[in-house]
Design an enzyme around this catalytic site. Structure first.
Site, short mmCIF file in Angstrom:
data_model
loop_
_atom_site.label_atom_id
_atom_site.label_comp_id
_atom_site.label_asym_id
_atom_site.label_seq_id
_atom_site.Cartn_x
_atom_site.Cartn_y
_atom_site.Cartn_z
CB ALA A 54 40.51 34.70 29.21
N GLY A 75 35.24 36.43 31.24
CA GLY A 75 34.76 35.09 30.94
C GLY A 75 34.14 34.40 32.14
CD GLU A 97 32.05 36.65 28.07
OE1 GLU A 97 31.67 37.17 27.02
OE2 GLU A 97 33.22 36.25 28.26
CD GLU A 145 35.31 40.48 28.70
OE1 GLU A 145 35.01 39.31 28.94
OE2 GLU A 145 34.65 41.46 29.14
#
Length: 267
Positions: free
Chosen positions: A73, A118, A121, A141
């Site tokens: 992110a 992310g 992910e 995270e």
């Protein structure tokens, strides 16, 4: 290289193998592909378009940045958000990861350098991950006060088991390519700089097979995972019935008997 279609400023889709392989390029190199709101929208839009394209048999997710697949992110953007803005941005971010996860055709991530948070992910949302020797993956995270929110807490244990996923998520540690391969965090480790080439080669081998069969096999794999065996076999049977009377099945059997390469009708 085939034609290129842009989705916003930060995502491109390129066609290979007569259009049967689509390469989705994360193309925000100056930010190491940090996923901003704009980039998330672009990923979602690209996946929506690919999902509707019956000609695409395999999708490959790649990066235009030499040092990173994706660093996760965009925390600089996130730092500027009010609580209300963060709430509004959540569905936008979530749609990007779900978009990759729900692509109906087989998907391969080509990972080099950093694939963190992310970014990892997005790779986990693919069916297969090809990583080069420079790859560093992880879900850090909790080290910045959040949790993996792009599917990581659900996808990682499905790959490596609950306890191993817990250790990786709770420790927030980064894992280099060799260990990542040994733990099953990635599926194939290749020479430095070869991740894209090897992923596209794998995609071409997969794309030689029936597009109807590939999509049905993916559906059975995804829907059957986590079910008890009896229920899973019912999912498989439904997927088999969806292909048993298809043009691809008729062509595949005919080509086998005639000792020639099949010409898939794709229906």
């Amino acid at each position: 290289m085939g034609d290129e279609q842009r989705f916003g400023e930060f995502v491109a889709v390129r066609r290979h193998e007569d259009g049967t392989v689509a390469e989705v390029v994360l193309d925000r190199p100056k930010a190491m592909n940090a996923v901003s709101s704009d980039m998330a929208r672009s990923i979602g839009a690209a996946c929506e378009a690919l999902g509707a394209d019956r000609g695409v048999r395999v999708a490959v997710l790649t990066s235009s940045n030499e040092r990173a697949f994706c660093v996760g992110a965009d925390l600089k953007e996130r730092n500027s958000f009010s609580d209300a803005e963060l709430v509004r941005q959540r569905p936008v971010a979530r749609a990007a990861y779900t978009g990759v996860l729900e692509l109906p055709m087989p998907t391969i991530a080509a990972v080099h350098g950093f694939a963190l948070g992310g970014g990892f992910e997005l790779a986990l949302a693919c069916d297969l991950i090809v990583a080069d020797a420079s790859a560093v993956v992880g879900l850090p995270e909790v080290s910045v006060g959040v949790i993996p929110g792009g599917g990581g807490t659900q996808l990682l244990p499905r790959r490596v088991g609950a306890a191993r996923a817990a250790e990786l998520i709770f420790s927030a540690r980064r894992v280099e390519a060799g260990e990542a391969g040994a733990l099953g965090l990635v599926d194939q480790v290749v020479a430095a700089g070869a991740d894209r080439t090897e992923a596209l080669a794998l995609a071409a081998r997969i794309a030689a097979n029936s597009p109807v069969g590939l999509r049905a096999a993916k559906r059975a794999l995804r829907l059957g995972h986590g079910l008890d065996l009896r229920a899973g076999l019912e999912v498989e049977d439904a997927a088999w019935r969806s292909v048993a009377f298809s043009g691809d099945r008729a062509e595949g059997v005919a080509a086998f008997n005639e000792k020639r390469r099949p010409q898939w009708p794709g229906e």
